[in-house]
Enzyme design. Structure first.
Site, short mmCIF file in Angstrom:
data_model
loop_
_atom_site.label_atom_id
_atom_site.label_comp_id
_atom_site.label_asym_id
_atom_site.label_seq_id
_atom_site.Cartn_x
_atom_site.Cartn_y
_atom_site.Cartn_z
N HIS A 48 15.19 58.91 10.66
CA HIS A 48 14.03 58.12 10.26
C HIS A 48 14.35 57.06 9.21
O HIS A 48 13.44 56.43 8.68
CB HIS A 48 12.93 59.05 9.75
CG HIS A 48 12.30 59.88 10.82
ND1 HIS A 48 11.67 59.33 11.91
CD2 HIS A 48 12.24 61.23 10.98
CE1 HIS A 48 11.23 60.30 12.70
NE2 HIS A 48 11.56 61.45 12.17
N ARG A 82 22.12 63.69 8.81
CA ARG A 82 21.21 63.95 9.93
C ARG A 82 21.44 62.88 10.99
O ARG A 82 21.23 61.70 10.76
CB ARG A 82 19.75 63.94 9.49
CG ARG A 82 18.81 64.14 10.69
CD ARG A 82 17.43 64.62 10.32
NE ARG A 82 16.59 63.60 9.72
CZ ARG A 82 15.26 63.74 9.54
NH1 ARG A 82 14.66 64.87 9.92
NH2 ARG A 82 14.56 62.78 9.00
N ASP A 96 34.08 62.64 12.70
CA ASP A 96 35.32 61.89 12.51
C ASP A 96 35.29 61.00 11.27
O ASP A 96 36.35 60.73 10.67
CB ASP A 96 35.64 61.03 13.75
CG ASP A 96 36.26 61.83 14.88
OD1 ASP A 96 36.62 63.01 14.65
OD2 ASP A 96 36.41 61.29 15.99
#
Length: 273
Positions: A48, A82, A96
């Site tokens: 978001h 997130r 990574d």
């Protein structure tokens, strides 16, 4: 050099309680400032907030930089990322660039959770693609045993935020490779028919029950609170990783309060100087 130990994962497994801050400003400078304020973990939001792989990388680097100059007694915050969706390719990319702990939104079934656990890990336990030699995660092979040590240090947090997820919560929490389950009050309230009202008694009861169920499964429950009363309530209910604020909300509230101190009720600058 050994792959860094995921201290957040260790803390969750030990039943410790950790306080966090949501980072939604999508800015590395703000992340660096936040990293020196005493929070146990910082959540870099890619769902978001307007973050992408590059901006997330910059914030991971900023948090790492800030922790090198912390005053005595101030904990070094653990960065959590997130991702926008539970896609195995995206998860691979975020791992990574050096994220060890990943939060995945909208996980409704144990099957989804199991797939995510595989996406977090190298074979034979998972399906994460090889490529650490090119990546920050292994510090470009400065951690020579990264491929053999990484699986033990990744931490998967899944979000349960729908009625469907609540039905399947016990199975989701019991999924091997899931370290914690995060309750999303806003989406859960919408799914329950109480849009914009996470404080509805039915929603609050559902959340309290969910926290207990997650703990019963031996996993760490988490949640975001937007005020002190909420934070205290969920800590008392047994939540282990609780975000007690968001950088956007803190900035907005502080700026609003500052300008209000100079204005009267009519909006004009107070004539007291």
């Amino acid at each position: 050099m050994q792959t860094p130990i995921n201290t957040f994962k260790q803390a969750m497994a030990a039943g410790e309680v950790k306080l966090g801050l949501w980072l939604a400003l999508a800015d590395s400078y703000a992340a660096e400032v936040s990293a020196g304020t005493g929070f146990d973990w910082l959540l870099i939001d890619g769902e978001h907030a307007p973050n992408d792989l590059r901006s997330t990388l910059a914030q991971l680097q900023a948090v790492a930089s800030a922790t090198q100059a912390l005053p005595p007694g101030i904990p070094a915050p653990h960065p959590i990322v997130r991702v926008p969706t539970g896609d195995a390719v995206l998860i691979k990319q975020y791992l990574d660039i050096g994220a060890q702990t990943i939060l995945v939104p909208m996980v409704d079934t144990a099957e989804q959770a199991a797939h995510l656990a595989q996406a977090m890990r190298y074979p034979p336990q998972g399906i994460r693609g090889m490529g650490s030699a090119l990546a920050r995660s292994s510090r470009w092979q400065a951690y020579p045993n990264y491929l053999h040590e990484a699986n033990a240090q990744v931490c998967l947090l899944v979000q349960a935020e729908t009625v469907e997820a609540m039905k399947n919560l016990d199975a989701i929490a019991a999924t091997p490779g899931v370290d914690g389950v995060f309750i999303g009050p806003a989406d859960l309230s919408a799914s329950m028919g109480h849009v914009g009202n996470p404080g509805h008694p039915e929603v609050q009861a559902m959340i309290a029950g969910a926290i207990a169920r997650i703990r019963k499964a031996g996993k760490a429950p988490g949640i975001l609170s937007t005020n002190k009363a909420q934070g205290d309530k969920w800590l008392a209910a047994g939540a282990q990783f609780v975000a007690v604020g968001a950088d956007t909300m803190l900035l907005h509230a502080a700026a609003w309060q500052l300008v209000a101190s100079y204005r009267g009720t009519d909006g004009a600058v107070k004539n007291t100087y």
